[in-house]
Structures are given as C-alpha cells and as structure tokens.
Scaffold this motif. Structure first.
Motif, PDB file in Angstrom:
ATOM      1  N   ALA A 188       0.832  -1.205   0.000  1.00 21.91           N
ATOM      2  CA  ALA A 188       0.000   0.000   0.000  1.00 21.91           C
ATOM      3  C   ALA A 188       0.869   1.259   0.000  1.00 21.91           C
ATOM      4  N   HIS A 189       1.961   1.211   0.754  1.00 22.65           N
ATOM      5  CA  HIS A 189       2.855   2.370   0.787  1.00 22.65           C
ATOM      6  C   HIS A 189       3.495   2.603  -0.570  1.00 22.65           C
ATOM      7  N   ALA A 190       3.901   1.531  -1.230  1.00 20.61           N
ATOM      8  CA  ALA A 190       4.527   1.676  -2.556  1.00 20.61           C
ATOM      9  C   ALA A 190       3.547   2.284  -3.550  1.00 20.61           C
ATOM     10  N   ALA A 191       2.269   1.849  -3.483  1.00 12.50           N
ATOM     11  CA  ALA A 191       1.267   2.388  -4.401  1.00 12.50           C
ATOM     12  C   ALA A 191       1.009   3.863  -4.127  1.00 12.50           C
ATOM     13  N   LEU A 192       0.921   4.249  -2.860  1.00  8.56           N
ATOM     14  CA  LEU A 192       0.707   5.657  -2.511  1.00  8.56           C
ATOM     15  C   LEU A 192       1.892   6.513  -2.925  1.00  8.56           C
ATOM     16  N   ALA A 193       3.106   5.999  -2.712  1.00 10.24           N
ATOM     17  CA  ALA A 193       4.302   6.754  -3.088  1.00 10.24           C
ATOM     18  C   ALA A 193       4.378   6.957  -4.600  1.00 10.24           C
ATOM     19  N   ALA A 194       3.980   5.922  -5.366  1.00 14.40           N
ATOM     20  CA  ALA A 194       3.981   6.051  -6.825  1.00 14.40           C
ATOM     21  C   ALA A 194       2.947   7.074  -7.269  1.00 14.40           C
ATOM     22  N   GLN A 195       1.772   7.064  -6.635  1.00 18.80           N
ATOM     23  CA  GLN A 195       0.739   8.046  -6.960  1.00 18.80           C
ATOM     24  C   GLN A 195       1.216   9.460  -6.642  1.00 18.80           C
ATOM     25  N   LEU A 196       1.905   9.614  -5.520  1.00 26.79           N
ATOM     26  CA  LEU A 196       2.425  10.930  -5.144  1.00 26.79           C
ATOM     27  C   LEU A 196       3.477  11.405  -6.130  1.00 26.79           C
ATOM     28  N   GLU A 197       4.370  10.522  -6.526  1.00 27.53           N
ATOM     29  CA  GLU A 197       5.408  10.889  -7.496  1.00 27.53           C
ATOM     30  C   GLU A 197       4.802  11.328  -8.810  1.00 27.53           C
ATOM     31  N   GLN A 198       3.800  10.595  -9.285  1.00 28.41           N
ATOM     32  CA  GLN A 198       3.138  10.958 -10.539  1.00 28.41           C
ATOM     33  C   GLN A 198       2.467  12.320 -10.417  1.00 28.41           C
ATOM     34  N   GLY A 199       1.792  12.561  -9.282  1.00 31.36           N
ATOM     35  CA  GLY A 199       1.101  13.835  -9.103  1.00 31.36           C
ATOM     36  C   GLY A 199       2.054  15.011  -9.020  1.00 31.36           C
ATOM     37  N   VAL A 200       3.148  14.861  -8.276  1.00 30.68           N
ATOM     38  CA  VAL A 200       4.116  15.953  -8.158  1.00 30.68           C
ATOM     39  C   VAL A 200       4.760  16.243  -9.512  1.00 30.68           C
ATOM     40  N   THR A 201       5.055  15.210 -10.266  1.00 33.00           N
ATOM     41  CA  THR A 201       5.632  15.414 -11.602  1.00 33.00           C
ATOM     42  C   THR A 201       4.666  16.183 -12.494  1.00 33.00           C
TER      43      THR A 201
END
Length: 252
Positions: A188-201
């Motif tokens: 779950a943490h990996a999925a949230l971190a990937a979503q955050l990275e995509q959003g910040v980019t």
C-alpha cells in the motif's frame, strides 16, 4: 498571558488592600478629630476634620462590603496547559497576521515545520519539490492573465490533494516501523508513493508550462493546455482516492 484565575485573585488582593487602606485613613482622621475638637473647640476647620473622618469610615465600610462579596465568588479553575497554549498561539498568529508580510511569514513557517516533520521519510523529497513548484507558481499567477484562472484553480485543487496524499503516505510509512505487522503495509505504501510521485511530476510540468506562457513563448501555450488537462486528471484521481479511504490503492 493572564488567566481568569490570575485576574480574579489579583482583583481580590486589590480590593483587600483598598479596604485596609481606607480603614487606616478612617482611623487616623477619626483619631485626629477626637483629639483636636476637644482641644481647640468646635470650629470651621474641625467640621472638615469630622466630615473627612465620616467619609473615610463610609468608604472603608463600602470597600469591606465589596471585598467580602467578591470573596464569596468561586475562584476560576486553572486552565488546561494545552488549551492555554493553543489560545496563546492563536493570539500570536493573529498579531503576526496583522503585520506587513505576516501571512507570508506564517505560511513559510508552516511549510518549514511540516518539512521538518517529514524528514527521513520517502515523502520528504516529493514534498520539497511540491513546495518549490508551489512557490514558483505563486509568483507567476499575477502574470498569467484571466484566461488561465481555471487552470490555476485546478492547480490549487491538485496541490491540496497532493499534500493530503503525502500526509497519508507518511502515516503509512510510520506505521510500517511498528514491527513485523507493519510489513503488510509495504504494498500500500509503494502504491501511494507512486501516486504521489506521478502527481508531483504533473504539477511540476504545469508550473513549467505556466512559466513558458509568462515568457510569451507561443510554443508553450499548447503545453499549458496539455499540462492543465493532465493535472486535472491527476487531481480527479486523487479526489477519488481520498473519497474512498478504505479502498486499497492500486499501483500506477
């Protein structure tokens, strides 16, 4: 900051001092009248002595009545230290906000404090990037013109969603440190971190396109539209994720 209890006790002491002071004055004037009137006979000056003594006695009686009535009132309780600290902080914040550039200083302080709380977590770097991009966009908003108002609104919504996502990701990461049970949160943490990275980019791409528009580069006008559409889609996805907190995030 004086509390209600402190003010109550301070007023009680003040009333007591006043009552004692007028009692002393009344005693002195009454004694002087008792000595001087028989000594020199009753005359006009003695009438002033007698009037002063009588007035002092009356005021002393009123002061003692006020003191005893106030002493019957319940003494306020000591406030909760946490509540007192919160009230003091609110007053300080209100005072700073009235100063020139006070709101800007408080916003910067809050950003620095939040960055410090996230120090050592994987979301710390995306959070810093988001801070930098947000600060850059704040300097560009006044130069983008009215046609970009909708795009700026989408960016503000996306920024709030990204900050909320960063906080959720940080909470999950802290929970992972609780021991073997926390290991189940790693996907779950990996999925949230990937979503955050995509959003910040996506947010950074939007700010870059906005900067290009300010530079009046015609090639960037289309880039701003594309970046806005992409950012809008990311914001909608983050809103859906926030509205379903019990759903397991899916990796991007």
């Amino acid at each position: 900051m004086a509390t209600a209890r402190t003010k109550h006790l301070k007023r009680l002491r003040r009333l007591h001092r006043s009552a004692r002071g007028w009692s002393v004055r009344a005693g002195l004037l009454t004694g002087a009248t008792a000595v001087l009137v028989p000594y020199s006979g009753l005359g006009l000056p003695d009438a002033f002595w007698a009037a002063g003594a009588g007035g002092s006695i009356a005021i002393a009686i009123w002061r003692w009545i006020d003191y005893r009535a106030f002493r019957q009132l319940p003494v306020p309780e000591e406030p909760d230290p946490m509540l007192a600290g919160a009230l003091a902080r609110e007053k300080l914040v209100g005072l700073v906000q009235r100063l020139p550039a006070g709101k800007t200083a408080l916003a910067e302080f809050d950003r620095q404090r939040e960055s410090f709380r996230l120090r050592g977590l994987t979301v710390a770097e995306p959070w810093k990037r988001l801070d930098r991009a947000s600060a850059m966009l704040s300097g560009l908003v006044g130069r983008l013109g009215p046609t970009a108002e909708a795009a700026v609104l989408d960016a503000a919504v996306a920024e709030r969603s990204l900050r909320d996502l960063a906080q959720r990701t940080a909470s999950v990461e802290r929970a992972m440190g609780l021991g073997p049970a926390g290991e189940s949160l790693r996907p779950a943490h990996a999925a949230l971190a990937a979503q955050l990275e995509q959003g910040v980019t996506a947010y950074e791409q939007f700010v870059t396109a906005a900067a290009g528009c300010v530079a009046e580069d015609s090639a960037t006008l289309g880039n701003l539209s594309d970046a806005t559409a992409f950012l809008h889609g990311v914001a909608e996805g983050l809103a859906d994720l926030r509205s379903t907190p019990n759903a397991r995030p899916q990796p991007a």
